[in-house]
Design a protein around this motif. Sequence first.
Motif, short mmCIF file in Angstrom:
data_model
loop_
_atom_site.label_atom_id
_atom_site.label_comp_id
_atom_site.label_asym_id
_atom_site.label_seq_id
_atom_site.Cartn_x
_atom_site.Cartn_y
_atom_site.Cartn_z
N ASP A 131 0.81 -1.22 0.00
CA ASP A 131 0.00 0.00 0.00
C ASP A 131 0.84 1.27 0.00
O ASP A 131 0.44 2.29 -0.58
N GLU A 132 2.00 1.26 0.66
CA GLU A 132 2.83 2.47 0.66
C GLU A 132 3.31 2.79 -0.76
O GLU A 132 3.25 3.95 -1.21
N ALA A 133 3.78 1.79 -1.47
CA ALA A 133 4.24 2.00 -2.84
C ALA A 133 3.08 2.40 -3.74
O ALA A 133 3.21 3.26 -4.62
N LEU A 134 1.92 1.79 -3.52
CA LEU A 134 0.75 2.12 -4.33
C LEU A 134 0.34 3.57 -4.13
O LEU A 134 -0.01 4.27 -5.10
N PHE A 135 0.40 4.05 -2.89
CA PHE A 135 0.06 5.44 -2.61
C PHE A 135 1.05 6.39 -3.30
O PHE A 135 0.66 7.39 -3.90
N LEU A 136 2.34 6.07 -3.21
CA LEU A 136 3.35 6.90 -3.87
C LEU A 136 3.09 6.97 -5.37
O LEU A 136 3.30 8.01 -6.00
N HIS A 137 2.65 5.88 -5.96
CA HIS A 137 2.42 5.81 -7.40
C HIS A 137 1.18 6.61 -7.81
O HIS A 137 1.25 7.47 -8.70
#
Length: 608
Positions: free
Chosen positions: A428-434
Amino acid sequence: MKLLSSTLIILLTVLIGCKDQKPAPARDDSASLDSLFQEYYHFKQRINPIEASKGGETKYNDHIANYISDPYQKDLKTNYGQFLEASKKYDSTMVSPAQWMSLKVLQWDCNIKLEGLNNNLVTIASPIYDMPSFELMPLAQISSLQLYVAQLATGKSVQPFHTVKDYENWLKRVDDYLVFLDTCIVKMKVGMSKAVVLPKVLTEKMVPQLDAFITDPVEEHLFFTPITAMPEDFSKEDRERLSKAYGKMITDKLKPKYKDLQQFLIQQYLPSCRESSGLGALPNGPETYNYLIKYHTTTNMTVDEIHELGKSEVTRILIEMEKAKTKIGFKGDIKSFFEHIRSRKDQMPFTEASQVIDNFNSIKDRIGLKLKDVFDISPKADFEVRRTEAFREASASAEYVPGTKDASRAGIFYVPIPDVASYNKYSDEALFLHEAIPGHHYQLSLQQENTNLPEFLHPESMGVFVEGWALYAESLGKELGLYEDPIQYFGMLSMEMHRAIRLVVDTGIHGKGWTREQAIQYSLENEAESEAAVISEIERYMATPGQALSYKIGQLKIRELRTRAESALGEAFSIQEFHNQVLNSGSLPLVLLEEKIEAWIKNGGKKS
């Protein structure tokens, strides 16, 4: 002597006049070029009315372009050709460097669209997401107009429902949409006669997407949703009139049309669909795929080059995953670790969809503490995290829809949550950054708020830049205070692996004859996504050839340019200014982005 004296006088007069005369000013075509940019912007709005609505332009809110019709494509060819010719009268000495860069983007856009429009049989330049579509295969289970229109119909997307006029506009837009569906059936029948048809599995996924639109009662129908949320200041007469009109639209127009479409798909189209998965099986398929590679990557890379690059990236990321696995303390092999991550109950803690949304909002708060260390600019626009609508949730990926350029409507980060109990938060952290900050929301909002850019560069445009930036943004997690949890760092590696795999499977399916099952198996062997998620993704690539290549190709170029700048500039390198340079010219073809960063490096990395 008199003659000589007269001649001397004339010469002296000429010389004195020359001395006093100022040099002729250099030719300046800036105003003329700005006018061309403005004309191009208006053309793009006219041919792409939904994108105009997305940007906050209300002029075309009652219209949908029938982009697969012959007159529409003829209009595109004529206008792209005329704009390209008009652009050729300028050179770099006549305009500012920023204008010259924008002009080269306009020329790239015209050239690539004309190449698509002239592609034999299969591809056209479609206004949906400003990316190629297929004239004879106009509908699919993902990234297709029937899904986008349903999203607009909710009243919670880019179609405005604030005034009586807005409600009337939507009724007219639906009428246009029904004409488009009629054209789809005609074109798909032509496709059947030419063996240009969808893979059977994609049609099978599309058929049930139409069920609710046929069977739901009017009061519960998605297209009736705006009526249930009419503004309080509407008069009683308008409320009654609009309620009746929307009910009649659903009962007399929409339901019959969807029923006809579904029956056509089941009875005629599905039996004609192909068993093959990729474009290579179609007439002109290999040539079309080469065009789509060029369109989506803005490069001349070949199928083999991209396929091998993808395999090398998969190998590199697997090594990093092994390190992350060791840090987490898992003792088994990497495939066992993938299954371990997929099934860890502590990574599936949610019981309500709202908890998933809350988790993303908490990530936003954490990023805010360190954002200024990496960026010295930020957009005015805000965004919200929202669950993907039920009618498309099963086949959807997370996505971002920009707000308006005046920030009056916030952007939306859509998250599909088809089964909250099995929702795994490991990435989820990477998805939010994307999707959000500093990915799509940041880049697209800054782009359309940039008053120094011509307006035609405000919409989304170049996928390789937009998606490349968003994937690059995932790598900034540690600089932004994230990835302290090693599982979330592994999640970032998994997201990157997902995009590396795309290089292999997209080229495999469309350029090397891979089957759907081969592509699914390759993905399952190299990433931690669930089988259901992998199947959905592979079928997405089957429906949108080449689009999935843009992420990794763009990310690798941005990362390469950052490394080059860091090495060349040393202590003069500023991460904030590098990001400014990448973001302040709109979305660029990679060759133009490289030119720009090279010039910045030669200028000593100075702020501009």
